[in-house]
Design a protein around this motif. Structure first.
Motif, PDB file in Angstrom:
ATOM      1  N   TYR A  23     -15.907  -3.963  -0.850  1.00 15.60           N
ATOM      2  CA  TYR A  23     -15.657  -2.880  -1.892  1.00 15.60           C
ATOM      3  C   TYR A  23     -14.727  -3.210  -2.985  1.00 15.60           C
ATOM      4  CZ  TYR A  23     -14.564   1.501  -3.604  1.00 15.60           C
ATOM      5  OH  TYR A  23     -14.245   3.087  -4.651  1.00 15.60           O
ATOM      6  N   ALA A  24     -13.715  -4.077  -2.802  1.00 18.28           N
ATOM      7  CA  ALA A  24     -13.324  -4.752  -3.351  1.00 18.28           C
ATOM      8  C   ALA A  24     -13.940  -5.467  -5.157  1.00 18.28           C
ATOM      9  CB  ALA A  24     -11.994  -5.256  -3.435  1.00 18.28           C
ATOM     10  N   ALA A  25     -15.202  -6.232  -3.937  1.00 18.55           N
ATOM     11  CA  ALA A  25     -15.160  -6.899  -5.206  1.00 18.55           C
ATOM     12  C   ALA A  25     -17.256  -6.064  -5.961  1.00 18.55           C
ATOM     13  CB  ALA A  25     -16.378  -8.117  -4.233  1.00 18.55           C
TER      14      ALA A  25
ATOM     15  N   VAL B 175       1.081  -1.291  -0.005  1.00 20.35           N
ATOM     16  CA  VAL B 175      -0.001   0.139  -0.107  1.00 20.35           C
ATOM     17  C   VAL B 175       0.720   1.708   0.197  1.00 20.35           C
ATOM     18  CG1 VAL B 175      -1.826   0.793   1.458  1.00 20.35           C
ATOM     19  CG2 VAL B 175      -2.194  -1.235   1.040  1.00 20.35           C
ATOM     20  N   PRO B 176       0.744   2.249  -0.802  1.00 24.69           N
ATOM     21  CA  PRO B 176       1.371   3.459  -0.491  1.00 24.69           C
ATOM     22  C   PRO B 176       1.658   4.445   0.462  1.00 24.69           C
ATOM     23  CG  PRO B 176       0.002   3.116  -3.073  1.00 24.69           C
ATOM     24  CD  PRO B 176      -0.503   2.428  -1.867  1.00 24.69           C
ATOM     25  N   LEU B 177       2.760   4.641   1.211  1.00 25.51           N
ATOM     26  CA  LEU B 177       2.284   5.466   2.042  1.00 25.51           C
ATOM     27  C   LEU B 177       1.905   6.884   2.327  1.00 25.51           C
ATOM     28  CD1 LEU B 177       6.483   5.330   3.009  1.00 25.51           C
ATOM     29  CD2 LEU B 177       4.585   4.198   3.843  1.00 25.51           C
ATOM     30  N   ASP B 178       1.042   6.777   3.623  1.00 28.87           N
ATOM     31  CA  ASP B 178       0.318   7.687   3.976  1.00 28.87           C
ATOM     32  C   ASP B 178      -1.103   8.587   2.872  1.00 28.87           C
ATOM     33  OD1 ASP B 178       2.254   9.545   4.673  1.00 28.87           O
ATOM     34  OD2 ASP B 178       3.350  10.487   3.691  1.00 28.87           O
ATOM     35  N   THR B 179      -1.633   6.677   2.926  1.00 28.12           N
ATOM     36  CA  THR B 179      -2.959   6.273   2.355  1.00 28.12           C
ATOM     37  C   THR B 179      -3.709   6.710   3.827  1.00 28.12           C
ATOM     38  OG1 THR B 179      -2.023   4.728   1.019  1.00 28.12           O
ATOM     39  CG2 THR B 179      -4.642   4.695   1.979  1.00 28.12           C
ATOM     40  N   PHE B 180      -4.609   7.619   3.616  1.00 29.83           N
ATOM     41  CA  PHE B 180      -5.661   8.076   5.090  1.00 29.83           C
ATOM     42  C   PHE B 180      -7.002   7.883   4.672  1.00 29.83           C
ATOM     43  CE2 PHE B 180      -1.663  10.797   5.108  1.00 29.83           C
ATOM     44  CZ  PHE B 180      -1.240  10.477   6.249  1.00 29.83           C
ATOM     45  N   ALA B 181      -7.826   7.476   5.959  1.00 35.05           N
ATOM     46  CA  ALA B 181      -9.171   6.908   5.672  1.00 35.05           C
ATOM     47  C   ALA B 181      -9.527   6.903   7.021  1.00 35.05           C
ATOM     48  CB  ALA B 181      -9.557   5.376   4.679  1.00 35.05           C
ATOM     49  N   ASP B 182     -11.270   8.025   6.774  1.00 34.74           N
ATOM     50  CA  ASP B 182     -11.419   7.821   8.128  1.00 34.74           C
ATOM     51  C   ASP B 182     -11.064   8.424   9.887  1.00 34.74           C
ATOM     52  OD1 ASP B 182     -14.008   6.891   7.029  1.00 34.74           O
ATOM     53  OD2 ASP B 182     -13.554   4.481   7.433  1.00 34.74           O
TER      54      ASP B 182
ATOM     55  N   GLN C 130       0.695  -1.369   7.044  1.00 36.63           N
ATOM     56  CA  GLN C 130       0.908  -3.294   6.744  1.00 36.63           C
ATOM     57  C   GLN C 130       1.933  -3.348   7.729  1.00 36.63           C
ATOM     58  OE1 GLN C 130       1.774  -2.182   1.961  1.00 36.63           O
ATOM     59  NE2 GLN C 130      -0.195  -4.419   2.493  1.00 36.63           N
ATOM     60  N   PHE C 131       0.844  -5.034   7.791  1.00 35.84           N
ATOM     61  CA  PHE C 131       1.956  -6.305   8.467  1.00 35.84           C
ATOM     62  C   PHE C 131       2.154  -7.451   8.193  1.00 35.84           C
ATOM     63  CE2 PHE C 131      -0.384  -2.478  11.830  1.00 35.84           C
ATOM     64  CZ  PHE C 131       0.970  -2.460  11.922  1.00 35.84           C
ATOM     65  N   GLY C 132       3.220  -7.545   8.123  1.00 36.48           N
ATOM     66  CA  GLY C 132       3.498  -9.134   6.714  1.00 36.48           C
ATOM     67  C   GLY C 132       2.549  -8.684   5.634  1.00 36.48           C
ATOM     68  N   GLY C 133       2.649  -7.680   4.956  1.00 35.77           N
ATOM     69  CA  GLY C 133       2.266  -7.773   3.735  1.00 35.77           C
ATOM     70  C   GLY C 133       0.263  -7.716   3.995  1.00 35.77           C
ATOM     71  N   VAL C 134      -0.374  -7.790   5.029  1.00 30.50           N
ATOM     72  CA  VAL C 134      -1.945  -7.729   5.208  1.00 30.50           C
ATOM     73  C   VAL C 134      -2.022  -5.364   5.411  1.00 30.50           C
ATOM     74  CG1 VAL C 134      -3.352  -8.028   6.835  1.00 30.50           C
ATOM     75  CG2 VAL C 134      -1.919  -9.683   6.378  1.00 30.50           C
ATOM     76  N   ALA C 135      -2.857  -5.197   5.023  1.00 29.24           N
ATOM     77  CA  ALA C 135      -3.660  -4.107   5.532  1.00 29.24           C
ATOM     78  C   ALA C 135      -4.359  -3.650   6.289  1.00 29.24           C
ATOM     79  CB  ALA C 135      -4.206  -3.387   4.132  1.00 29.24           C
ATOM     80  N   ALA C 136      -4.378  -2.331   6.676  1.00 32.54           N
ATOM     81  CA  ALA C 136      -5.599  -2.786   8.068  1.00 32.54           C
ATOM     82  C   ALA C 136      -5.424  -1.389   8.731  1.00 32.54           C
ATOM     83  CB  ALA C 136      -4.344  -3.157   9.905  1.00 32.54           C
ATOM     84  N   TYR C 137      -6.283  -0.527   9.960  1.00 30.23           N
ATOM     85  CA  TYR C 137      -6.598   0.457   9.407  1.00 30.23           C
ATOM     86  C   TYR C 137      -5.977   0.642  11.315  1.00 30.23           C
ATOM     87  CZ  TYR C 137     -10.009   4.464  11.142  1.00 30.23           C
ATOM     88  OH  TYR C 137      -9.935   5.521  11.655  1.00 30.23           O
TER      89      TYR C 137
ATOM     90  N   THR D 207     -13.060  -1.960  12.074  1.00 30.05           N
ATOM     91  CA  THR D 207     -13.611  -1.397  11.349  1.00 30.05           C
ATOM     92  C   THR D 207     -14.088  -2.318  10.423  1.00 30.05           C
ATOM     93  OG1 THR D 207     -13.734   0.298   9.822  1.00 30.05           O
ATOM     94  CG2 THR D 207     -11.597  -1.127   9.455  1.00 30.05           C
ATOM     95  N   HIS D 208     -15.406  -2.092  10.280  1.00 32.71           N
ATOM     96  CA  HIS D 208     -16.282  -2.727   8.890  1.00 32.71           C
ATOM     97  C   HIS D 208     -16.180  -1.442   7.837  1.00 32.71           C
ATOM     98  CE1 HIS D 208     -19.333  -5.708  10.636  1.00 32.71           C
ATOM     99  NE2 HIS D 208     -18.136  -5.229  11.847  1.00 32.71           N
ATOM    100  N   SER D 209     -15.843  -0.471   7.798  1.00 31.56           N
ATOM    101  CA  SER D 209     -15.388   0.598   6.850  1.00 31.56           C
ATOM    102  C   SER D 209     -15.485   0.039   5.235  1.00 31.56           C
ATOM    103  CB  SER D 209     -15.388   1.596   6.789  1.00 31.56           C
ATOM    104  OG  SER D 209     -15.507   2.675   5.860  1.00 31.56           O
ATOM    105  N   PRO D 210     -15.300   0.443   4.316  1.00 28.70           N
ATOM    106  CA  PRO D 210     -15.559  -0.127   2.993  1.00 28.70           C
ATOM    107  C   PRO D 210     -14.247   1.223   2.493  1.00 28.70           C
ATOM    108  CG  PRO D 210     -17.200   1.264   2.690  1.00 28.70           C
ATOM    109  CD  PRO D 210     -17.280   1.179   3.875  1.00 28.70           C
ATOM    110  N   ALA D 211     -14.255   2.700   2.999  1.00 28.57           N
ATOM    111  CA  ALA D 211     -12.991   3.467   2.992  1.00 28.57           C
ATOM    112  C   ALA D 211     -11.841   3.361   2.987  1.00 28.57           C
ATOM    113  CB  ALA D 211     -13.604   5.572   3.350  1.00 28.57           C
ATOM    114  N   PRO D 212     -11.643   2.954   3.696  1.00 30.92           N
ATOM    115  CA  PRO D 212      -9.397   2.113   3.570  1.00 30.92           C
ATOM    116  C   PRO D 212      -9.450   1.475   2.723  1.00 30.92           C
ATOM    117  CG  PRO D 212     -10.173   1.931   6.233  1.00 30.92           C
ATOM    118  CD  PRO D 212     -11.992   1.603   4.995  1.00 30.92           C
TER     119      PRO D 212
END
Length: 266
Positions: free
Chosen positions: A206-208, A144-151, A157-164, A173-178
């Motif tokens: 959201y991705a789907a 994920v590009p650095l400085d990706t902000f939402a909500d 990212q940790f170990g390749g996994v994005a989180a908020y 979070t349930h939000s689709p915004a991230p």
């Protein structure tokens, strides 16, 4: 290679484990909570759509209940209003097999994959193990590009996994915004969109909805992803209690998933 080294369980062993740890079977989520969420989704509360666009196709909560009984294994009796509800462990394992097939196809084609979780307190290790296995198989794991902000927070990212993250803490979070912001940040950086998303909650929905091939994980009180699978928007939706008491309880399920995808080392 995942940190856990135990051999993957058989289907029967996994079902026994899911029921014993209440990842499936008699789960902690009460019937009242499930029905409340189905009703709110049917009443056009977009918080419960998890980033999908459901239109007016699911305006009858009984139709939502019918899909949840079919794909998740909740009690199908509309007169059952209070008390215990269930997730059918056979349906969980069947969905894991469908998810594994998608992971295998991604590995064989060395596709670009994005992994994300709205439940970092429970599912971060599971997604991380999948990310590592796909990376080892030659997949391009999205950074994920650095400085990706939402909500009012930031995507990390940790170990390749994005989180908020917000206030120096990882948030449920349930939000689709991230996910929306991640995909937008990739476009702005001139980077390719993912070929496959493996995620949960609004990250998956959201991705789907954007037409990205998506595998999602969802609890029995989060019907949107199962409706999306029923409509063909998601490739697979795996029913499970998404926050049991010990994150390690998901390790046998993760090992089964990776073994079924032929992603565990010999």
């Amino acid at each position: 290679m995942p940190i856990f080294s135990d051999a993957a369980p058989t289907r029967t062993e996994l079902i026994d484990h899911l029921v014993r740890t209440r990842i499936a079977g008699d789960v902690a989520t009460p019937r009242e909570n499930n029905l409340s969420h189905y009703r709110r989704l049917a009443n056009n509360d977009r918080h419960y759509w998890l980033g999908l666009e459901l239109g007016d196709r699911w305006s009858d909560e009984q139709d939502v209940l019918a899909v949840m009984a079919e794909r998740c294994g909740v009690v199908d009796d509309p007169g059952h209003r209070t008390g215990q509800d269930t997730i059918d462990p056979e349906l969980t394992v069947g969905a894991l097999d469908r998810a594994a097939a998608e992971l295998r196809k991604a590995a064989e084609a060395q596709r670009r994959v994005l992994l994300a979780t709205g439940h970092p307190g429970a599912l971060l290790d599971m997604h991380g193990a999948v990310a590592q296995a796909l990376h080892d198989a030659g997949c391009d794991i999205v950074r994920v590009p650095l400085d990706t902000f939402a909500d009012e927070g930031v995507v990390v990212q940790f170990g390749g996994v994005a989180a908020y993250e917000r206030g120096a803490s990882l948030w449920h979070t349930h939000s689709p915004a991230p996910m929306a912001q991640v995909l937008n940040s990739l476009r702005q950086a001139g980077e390719a969109q993912p070929d496959l998303v493996v995620a949960d909650h609004g990250w998956a929905g959201y991705a789907a909805q954007q037409g990205i091939h998506t595998v999602g994980f969802a609890d029995c009180n989060d019907p949107a992803l199962f409706l999306g699978e029923a409509e063909g928007t998601l490739a697979a939706a795996v029913p499970l209690d998404d926050h049991v008491v010990h994150p390690r309880y998901y390790e046998p399920m993760t090992a089964y998933l990776l073994a079924a995808a032929q992603l565990l080392p010999d």
